[in-house]
Design a protein around this motif. Sequence first.
Motif, PDB file in Angstrom:
ATOM      1  N   ASP A 377      91.178 -28.442 -20.743  1.00 28.23           N
ATOM      2  CA  ASP A 377      91.606 -29.825 -20.709  1.00 28.23           C
ATOM      3  C   ASP A 377      90.520 -30.614 -21.530  1.00 28.23           C
ATOM      4  O   ASP A 377      89.410 -29.938 -21.353  1.00 28.23           O
ATOM      5  CB  ASP A 377      91.907 -30.473 -19.548  1.00 28.23           C
ATOM      6  N   ALA A 378      90.643 -31.702 -22.100  1.00 30.13           N
ATOM      7  CA  ALA A 378      89.728 -32.591 -22.845  1.00 30.13           C
ATOM      8  C   ALA A 378      88.575 -32.922 -21.886  1.00 30.13           C
ATOM      9  O   ALA A 378      87.452 -33.104 -21.993  1.00 30.13           O
ATOM     10  CB  ALA A 378      90.306 -33.474 -23.418  1.00 30.13           C
ATOM     11  N   HIS A 379      88.912 -33.401 -20.661  1.00 28.03           N
ATOM     12  CA  HIS A 379      87.925 -33.948 -19.614  1.00 28.03           C
ATOM     13  C   HIS A 379      87.272 -35.332 -20.181  1.00 28.03           C
ATOM     14  O   HIS A 379      86.131 -35.408 -20.240  1.00 28.03           O
ATOM     15  CB  HIS A 379      86.789 -32.875 -19.069  1.00 28.03           C
ATOM     16  N   LEU A 414      94.422 -40.017 -16.146  1.00 29.16           N
ATOM     17  CA  LEU A 414      94.566 -39.691 -17.498  1.00 29.16           C
ATOM     18  C   LEU A 414      93.882 -38.224 -17.933  1.00 29.16           C
ATOM     19  O   LEU A 414      94.345 -37.514 -18.385  1.00 29.16           O
ATOM     20  CB  LEU A 414      94.011 -40.706 -18.456  1.00 29.16           C
ATOM     21  N   ALA A 415      92.900 -38.161 -17.068  1.00 29.98           N
ATOM     22  CA  ALA A 415      92.071 -36.851 -17.503  1.00 29.98           C
ATOM     23  C   ALA A 415      92.972 -35.743 -16.756  1.00 29.98           C
ATOM     24  O   ALA A 415      92.973 -34.516 -17.509  1.00 29.98           O
ATOM     25  CB  ALA A 415      90.663 -36.885 -16.479  1.00 29.98           C
ATOM     26  N   ALA A 416      93.745 -35.994 -15.833  1.00 31.67           N
ATOM     27  CA  ALA A 416      94.639 -34.901 -15.192  1.00 31.67           C
ATOM     28  C   ALA A 416      95.922 -34.724 -16.174  1.00 31.67           C
ATOM     29  O   ALA A 416      96.192 -33.422 -16.120  1.00 31.67           O
ATOM     30  CB  ALA A 416      94.824 -35.136 -13.773  1.00 31.67           C
ATOM     31  N   ARG A 417      96.399 -35.692 -16.668  1.00 32.52           N
ATOM     32  CA  ARG A 417      97.799 -35.418 -17.146  1.00 32.52           C
ATOM     33  C   ARG A 417      98.040 -36.049 -18.650  1.00 32.52           C
ATOM     34  O   ARG A 417      99.159 -35.841 -19.184  1.00 32.52           O
ATOM     35  CB  ARG A 417      98.810 -36.481 -16.277  1.00 32.52           C
ATOM     36  N   SER A 418      96.963 -36.566 -19.356  1.00 45.48           N
ATOM     37  CA  SER A 418      97.198 -37.072 -21.018  1.00 45.48           C
ATOM     38  C   SER A 418      97.573 -35.992 -21.688  1.00 45.48           C
ATOM     39  O   SER A 418      96.997 -34.982 -21.577  1.00 45.48           O
ATOM     40  CB  SER A 418      95.846 -37.596 -21.194  1.00 45.48           C
ATOM     41  N   ARG A 419      98.435 -36.362 -22.553  1.00 44.65           N
ATOM     42  CA  ARG A 419      98.959 -35.413 -23.383  1.00 44.65           C
ATOM     43  C   ARG A 419      97.968 -35.096 -24.512  1.00 44.65           C
ATOM     44  O   ARG A 419      97.888 -33.920 -25.178  1.00 44.65           O
ATOM     45  CB  ARG A 419     100.141 -36.091 -24.501  1.00 44.65           C
TER      46      ARG A 419
END
Length: 557
Positions: A377-379, A414-419
């Motif tokens: 993930d982007a984090h 958002l950090a957990a689920r953003s596209r």
Amino acid sequence: AATIKWWQQAVVYQVYPRSFQDTNHDGIGDLKGITAHLDYLKQLGIDVIWLNPIYRSPNDDNGYDISDYQQIAADFGTMADFDELLQAAHDRGLKIIMDLVVNHTSDEHPWFKRSRQDRTNQYRDFYFWRSGNGKKAPNNWDAAFGGSAWQYDEQTQQYYLHTFSTKQPDLNWENPTLRESVYTMMTWWLNKGVDGFRMDVINQISKLPGLPDGPLKPHSQFGDARVTNGPRVHEFLQEMNQEVLSQFDIMTVGETHGVTPADALKYAGADQHELDMVFEFQHLRLDNSQHGLGKWSTRKTPLVALKKVISDWQVGLEGRAWNSLFWNNHDTPRAVSRFGDDRPAYRVRSAKMLATCLHLLQGTPYIYQGEELGMTDAHFTELASYRDIESLSAYRDLVTERQLLSPADMMARLAARSRDNSRTPMQWDTEVNAGFSDAAPWLTVNPNYRQINAAAALADPDSVWYYYQHLIQLRHQYPSVTLGSFELLWADDPQVFLYARQWEGRTWLVCCNFTAETLSRPLDQYLTPTAKCLISNYGEQQPNKLRPYEAWVYQLA
Ligand code: ISL
Ligand code: CA
């Protein structure tokens, strides 16, 4: 022996063109960038490439808002670039399937521009136009990207339906001329030689007659837009199949939210004459919010529930339809961050574990670009880093307007689920911007590219990359992988995913430790000394023991 269709033995690789490889220094991936990496994909061993939308689009939703179905987006190149990509892929024995987005168009599509001009033009009925109730929208449906699903249009003083953004008006499939226009466009691409379609939200094309209000959503003035699995959807897909799909040797996969295995038997049953496969999402909803906030949650997926969903799909479709297998795509977090463990000590091991678990199931596996590197993930920590319309509108809605969540809380969600987690640029090497582009990329590159990149993976025989290559080889080599039946063992074990595959009297056992702990389990009841290891992420198995994120496949004697 059963006859196997080519797409049943295939492995699909999903390319998100905007983030794959930039070749003309504008920070945006392009078609030439995909062509440049075909040998990389061939070496991995995949059979089919699925391209996210590359059509002309004002990009309100990264290409899912199409203004011309038969032109290439200028950002991505030209039709000549596309023809070159298709030819180069076919030369290497790789197939290409296209994203087909026909639940809606862009509001800049010529059909919609004509449609909105007056109430009587011949394109009016290509979309859903309705008068409101006084100052209120025609019904209470919510839009996927926030607010009402209805947008008032001054020109003709009516509302149009958009179940996604205001720039994505829904097409009216009740209209036979619209349907014929879509079929003509599809045939045009198939005549060009493309090998099939992934069909965007295809189970939303038949709306409930009368467009009735939906049940009110929690914390909301809006109701659920009940648009999935409508009354005529199978009729439309059978018509599409008869007029278009059945004329070509292609593969089709429908993106179908809210389907059960029983629904899938209708959409993709072997004798239904609709689609070849569907994407189901039950396994990606188990970590949703328990407080009515849908995907905006930081929960972890409970393994027992995950195993049950996967098992229900495996068993429910066996011999009657065909599964699609995926952990992630351009709308989800990265698999290793969501279901595995992206801390440096566990990232490689858990990425291989997840790959083992998925690639040994019955169905067609889909690899999302960068998954074969164990990309994470982007984090992101700043709202300004996000580009995705869904993330930005959810923040505006939940934090700014309705103040249901604090900024910090929403940033964690958002950090957990953003596209955007899966949309950060492909990490090729240690050069500037991970070798993706020498210009500022449209979305920030994950700084961990210095450790996680394709060049490093190809130089390391123990990399996630070579493990995927090995899994793909196993699938191509052994019918057990493609055709074996599935049986879930230890259904109640909250840490271990253990299942068996049976084919022509042979049993394969697949074991995955989903935790960072060392576990003891009575495995020697299955693993006799003559059992043969086919793949594992640690080497030889240790009796009755599972190390952190250990995964293996044994053929039992
Ligand atoms: O992204 C989602 C949740 O985070 C989904 O609800 C998504 O809107 C749904 O899967 C439909 O997705 C597809 O159609 C959308 C587009 O934004 C997605 O990228 C696409 O995969 C509208 O065309
Ligand atoms: Ca470019």
